[in-house]
Design a protein around this motif. Structure first.
Motif, PDB file in Angstrom:
ATOM      1  N   GLY A 133       0.791  -1.212   0.000  1.00 25.02           N
ATOM      2  CA  GLY A 133       0.000   0.000   0.000  1.00 25.02           C
ATOM      3  C   GLY A 133       0.827   1.267   0.000  1.00 25.02           C
ATOM      4  O   GLY A 133       1.990   1.290  -0.419  1.00 25.02           O
ATOM      5  N   VAL A 134       0.214   2.345   0.506  1.00 26.99           N
ATOM      6  CA  VAL A 134       0.822   3.664   0.538  1.00 26.99           C
ATOM      7  C   VAL A 134       1.064   4.062   1.983  1.00 26.99           C
ATOM      8  O   VAL A 134       0.171   3.963   2.828  1.00 26.99           O
ATOM      9  CB  VAL A 134      -0.089   4.709  -0.144  1.00 26.99           C
ATOM     10  CG1 VAL A 134       0.546   6.096  -0.086  1.00 26.99           C
ATOM     11  CG2 VAL A 134      -0.398   4.315  -1.574  1.00 26.99           C
TER      12      VAL A 134
ATOM     13  N   ALA B 182      14.618   9.101  -1.265  1.00 27.11           N
ATOM     14  CA  ALA B 182      14.050   7.749  -1.208  1.00 27.11           C
ATOM     15  C   ALA B 182      12.548   7.731  -1.453  1.00 27.11           C
ATOM     16  O   ALA B 182      11.973   6.666  -1.691  1.00 27.11           O
ATOM     17  CB  ALA B 182      14.352   7.125   0.160  1.00 27.11           C
ATOM     18  N   PHE B 183      11.898   8.895  -1.405  1.00 18.47           N
ATOM     19  CA  PHE B 183      10.442   8.933  -1.523  1.00 18.47           C
ATOM     20  C   PHE B 183       9.982   8.842  -2.971  1.00 18.47           C
ATOM     21  O   PHE B 183      10.635   9.339  -3.888  1.00 18.47           O
ATOM     22  CB  PHE B 183       9.891  10.212  -0.882  1.00 18.47           C
ATOM     23  CG  PHE B 183       9.921  10.181   0.614  1.00 18.47           C
ATOM     24  CD1 PHE B 183       8.993   9.422   1.321  1.00 18.47           C
ATOM     25  CD2 PHE B 183      10.878  10.893   1.330  1.00 18.47           C
ATOM     26  CE1 PHE B 183       9.020   9.371   2.693  1.00 18.47           C
ATOM     27  CE2 PHE B 183      10.914  10.841   2.707  1.00 18.47           C
ATOM     28  CZ  PHE B 183       9.990  10.079   3.402  1.00 18.47           C
ATOM     29  N   ASP B 184       8.812   8.236  -3.132  1.00 24.64           N
ATOM     30  CA  ASP B 184       8.167   8.227  -4.443  1.00 24.64           C
ATOM     31  C   ASP B 184       7.659   9.623  -4.785  1.00 24.64           C
ATOM     32  O   ASP B 184       7.595   9.984  -5.964  1.00 24.64           O
ATOM     33  CB  ASP B 184       7.003   7.230  -4.449  1.00 24.64           C
ATOM     34  CG  ASP B 184       7.486   5.808  -4.270  1.00 24.64           C
ATOM     35  OD1 ASP B 184       7.837   5.172  -5.278  1.00 24.64           O
ATOM     36  OD2 ASP B 184       7.534   5.337  -3.113  1.00 24.64           O
ATOM     37  N   ALA B 185       7.283  10.391  -3.773  1.00 18.96           N
ATOM     38  CA  ALA B 185       6.865  11.772  -3.982  1.00 18.96           C
ATOM     39  C   ALA B 185       6.976  12.519  -2.666  1.00 18.96           C
ATOM     40  O   ALA B 185       6.772  11.947  -1.590  1.00 18.96           O
ATOM     41  CB  ALA B 185       5.431  11.853  -4.506  1.00 18.96           C
ATOM     42  N   VAL B 186       7.311  13.799  -2.761  1.00 20.86           N
ATOM     43  CA  VAL B 186       7.288  14.708  -1.617  1.00 20.86           C
ATOM     44  C   VAL B 186       6.217  15.753  -1.918  1.00 20.86           C
ATOM     45  O   VAL B 186       6.297  16.455  -2.935  1.00 20.86           O
ATOM     46  CB  VAL B 186       8.649  15.385  -1.395  1.00 20.86           C
ATOM     47  CG1 VAL B 186       8.565  16.407  -0.254  1.00 20.86           C
ATOM     48  CG2 VAL B 186       9.721  14.337  -1.093  1.00 20.86           C
TER      49      VAL B 186
ATOM     50  N   PRO C 100      -9.411  14.798  -4.808  1.00 22.21           N
ATOM     51  CA  PRO C 100      -9.108  13.986  -6.000  1.00 22.21           C
ATOM     52  C   PRO C 100      -7.637  14.024  -6.409  1.00 22.21           C
ATOM     53  O   PRO C 100      -7.138  13.076  -7.024  1.00 22.21           O
ATOM     54  CB  PRO C 100     -10.001  14.614  -7.084  1.00 22.21           C
ATOM     55  CG  PRO C 100     -11.140  15.224  -6.327  1.00 22.21           C
ATOM     56  CD  PRO C 100     -10.523  15.742  -5.056  1.00 22.21           C
ATOM     57  N   LEU C 101      -6.931  15.106  -6.048  1.00 25.13           N
ATOM     58  CA  LEU C 101      -5.506  15.171  -6.366  1.00 25.13           C
ATOM     59  C   LEU C 101      -4.739  14.096  -5.606  1.00 25.13           C
ATOM     60  O   LEU C 101      -3.813  13.476  -6.151  1.00 25.13           O
ATOM     61  CB  LEU C 101      -4.957  16.559  -6.017  1.00 25.13           C
ATOM     62  CG  LEU C 101      -5.622  17.756  -6.714  1.00 25.13           C
ATOM     63  CD1 LEU C 101      -5.018  19.073  -6.206  1.00 25.13           C
ATOM     64  CD2 LEU C 101      -5.464  17.637  -8.230  1.00 25.13           C
TER      65      LEU C 101
ATOM     66  N   LEU D  13      -2.861  10.834  -7.223  1.00 22.80           N
ATOM     67  CA  LEU D  13      -1.439  10.621  -6.958  1.00 22.80           C
ATOM     68  C   LEU D  13      -1.185   9.214  -6.438  1.00 22.80           C
ATOM     69  O   LEU D  13      -0.294   8.498  -6.939  1.00 22.80           O
ATOM     70  CB  LEU D  13      -0.925  11.647  -5.943  1.00 22.80           C
ATOM     71  CG  LEU D  13       0.535  11.448  -5.499  1.00 22.80           C
ATOM     72  CD1 LEU D  13       1.495  11.666  -6.670  1.00 22.80           C
ATOM     73  CD2 LEU D  13       0.880  12.389  -4.339  1.00 22.80           C
ATOM     74  N   PHE D  14      -1.952   8.787  -5.437  1.00 17.76           N
ATOM     75  CA  PHE D  14      -1.739   7.457  -4.864  1.00 17.76           C
ATOM     76  C   PHE D  14      -1.981   6.364  -5.913  1.00 17.76           C
ATOM     77  O   PHE D  14      -1.220   5.397  -5.994  1.00 17.76           O
ATOM     78  CB  PHE D  14      -2.676   7.242  -3.665  1.00 17.76           C
ATOM     79  CG  PHE D  14      -2.423   8.165  -2.506  1.00 17.76           C
ATOM     80  CD1 PHE D  14      -1.182   8.744  -2.299  1.00 17.76           C
ATOM     81  CD2 PHE D  14      -3.442   8.446  -1.610  1.00 17.76           C
ATOM     82  CE1 PHE D  14      -0.957   9.591  -1.225  1.00 17.76           C
ATOM     83  CE2 PHE D  14      -3.224   9.283  -0.524  1.00 17.76           C
ATOM     84  CZ  PHE D  14      -1.990   9.859  -0.331  1.00 17.76           C
ATOM     85  N   THR D  15      -3.040   6.530  -6.708  1.00 17.34           N
ATOM     86  CA  THR D  15      -3.339   5.535  -7.744  1.00 17.34           C
ATOM     87  C   THR D  15      -2.199   5.445  -8.751  1.00 17.34           C
ATOM     88  O   THR D  15      -1.766   4.346  -9.137  1.00 17.34           O
ATOM     89  CB  THR D  15      -4.651   5.899  -8.452  1.00 17.34           C
ATOM     90  OG1 THR D  15      -5.719   5.923  -7.495  1.00 17.34           O
ATOM     91  CG2 THR D  15      -4.974   4.897  -9.550  1.00 17.34           C
ATOM     92  N   GLU D  16      -1.703   6.595  -9.189  1.00 14.24           N
ATOM     93  CA  GLU D  16      -0.607   6.615 -10.160  1.00 14.24           C
ATOM     94  C   GLU D  16       0.653   5.961  -9.595  1.00 14.24           C
ATOM     95  O   GLU D  16       1.324   5.167 -10.271  1.00 14.24           O
ATOM     96  CB  GLU D  16      -0.313   8.059 -10.565  1.00 14.24           C
ATOM     97  CG  GLU D  16       0.872   8.194 -11.515  1.00 14.24           C
ATOM     98  CD  GLU D  16       1.414   9.608 -11.564  1.00 14.24           C
ATOM     99  OE1 GLU D  16       2.584   9.762 -11.978  1.00 14.24           O
ATOM    100  OE2 GLU D  16       0.699  10.556 -11.186  1.00 14.24           O
TER     101      GLU D  16
END
Length: 389
Positions: free
Chosen positions: A112-113, A160-164, A369-370, A374-377
């Motif tokens: 998961g996230v 190391a993060f997928d996104a900040v 929705p943003l 983001l999590f889905t992508e």
């Protein structure tokens, strides 16, 4: 989709807690499996409403009290910790036991996230989380407000993060410069609702809100308001919040002869009602991330007077349209801007109407929705190579 949010203290009253709880509720309403992990717990009940579908977990229950040393000081850790640096504003929370509990939880997550919500937790996630987990760091404060020691740790490990995720365009530019090659995305916090009761501009009340700490600049606001009160003695200032500077602020109120004009209101669960009954919101902070209470005040059609501090006010307000921006920490300019609004009800109504329109950009239906996208992508990007093989 499994989404886990780590908060230092999910039972507290801070702006970060409110916005993360709102986000978790929204993700649960979309059908996701959502958990909030409170690293410590010092109250019996959460202060903000949780959707029944959101699971709340505590790692270290401290309701029996915080351990202190022989001098009565909070114990941070007997030996220097492995991850959380002293420069982190919440470093005192991270006793050896607390840090180990946070590390153990992060290392146990396998799918998961995982969303972490302050530098201490972000650094723990960056260094100890399972690489197979989608890791997202939320930053609720501007980079320049952190001490150099903490900025160095951010630059070293946040790759190391997928996104900040950051709150403003100013933040995005700063973090991109510090973290080349790391995905930096701007998603503002959402207010809980934009459908609020508007101020009727009938009550001579100015409101401010926030922790009673140096950052919020209430020690600058009081001498500014003293100048306003001399010309407009019918006006009152109400400051909502609790914190360690309460005694100092009480002394300043007395020093400026404001005992009949200023009230330290403490904590409230009815801030929306208080905002609807006021006529101006003032933000006197020395620095911010994205000032959510200010935006919530705007949903009540309140005009804003704010220091042009880093960051947030200028990212939200258009000076002269929905509020008045004045140079940071300029007490005389703050007083003059307050006086201008206090003296002109038509201006307050006009700016308040524009403020309510501005605040609609921060409605949950625009912001949430943003996060979902983001999590889905990120999950799709992580799993797609496996499916292709």
């Amino acid at each position: 989709m499994k989404i886990r949010y780590m908060l230092l203290h999910a039972y507290g009253m801070g702006g970060t807690i409110r916005t993360v709880v709102n986000q978790a509720n929204a993700m649960a309403a979309l059908g996701h499996e959502v958990e909030i992990v409170s690293v410590v717990r010092r109250r019996d009940e959460p202060q903000f409403r949780l959707d029944p579908a959101v699971t709340l977990r505590t790692l270290v229950d401290q309701r029996a009290g915080v351990r202190t040393d022989s001098l009565g000081r909070r114990v941070w850790r007997r030996l220097r910790g492995k991850i959380v640096p002293f420069g982190e504003y919440a470093a005192a929370y991270f006793t050896e036991r607390v840090e180990k509990a946070a590390i153990a939880y992060v290392a146990s997550v396998e799918d998961g996230v995982l969303v972490t919500t302050r530098p201490a937790l972000n650094l723990i996630s960056a260094r100890r989380a399972n690489p197979g987990v989608v890791r997202v760091a939320q930053e609720h404060m501007n980079l320049g407000s952190y001490p150099e020691t903490l900025r160095a740790e951010i630059a070293r490990y946040y790759g190391a993060f997928d996104a900040v995720a950051v709150l403003t365009d100013s933040d995005r530019r700063d973090y991109e410069a510090a973290l080349p090659g790391t995905r930096i995305i701007r998603i503002p916090n959402a207010v809980h609702s934009v459908n609020q009761t508007p101020s009727r501009q009938e009550h001579p009340v100015i409101v401010a809100a926030g922790r009673l700490v140096k950052q919020k600049g209430f020690d600058l606001l009081l001498p500014a308001f003293a100048q306003v009160a001399r010309e407009h003695p019918e006006w009152r200032l109400r400051i909502f919040g609790t914190g360690p500077k309460k005694a100092q602020l009480r002394a300043l109120i007395g020093e400026h002869g404001l005992s009949a004009h200023v009230t330290l209101m403490g904590r409230t669960n009815r801030l929306d009602d208080e905002l609807a009954r006021s006529s101006v919101y003032v933000l006197s902070s020395r620095f911010e991330g994205l000032p959510m209470v200010m935006i919530e005040a705007m949903t009540h059609a309140l005009p804003i007077v704010a220091f042009d501090c880093p960051t947030g006010p200028r990212d939200v307000l258009t000076d002269g349209e929905d509020g008045l921006l004045v140079p940071a920490e300029d007490v005389a300019a703050l007083a003059a801007a307050l006086d201008r609004l206090v003296a002109d009800r038509d201006l307050r109504l006009r700016m308040g109407s524009a403020a309510a329109a501005t605040a609609r950009a921060y409605a949950p239906e625009n912001v949430m929705p943003l996060w979902d996208d983001l999590f889905t992508e990120l999950l799709h990007t992580r799993t797609a190579p496996r499916l292709a093989g």
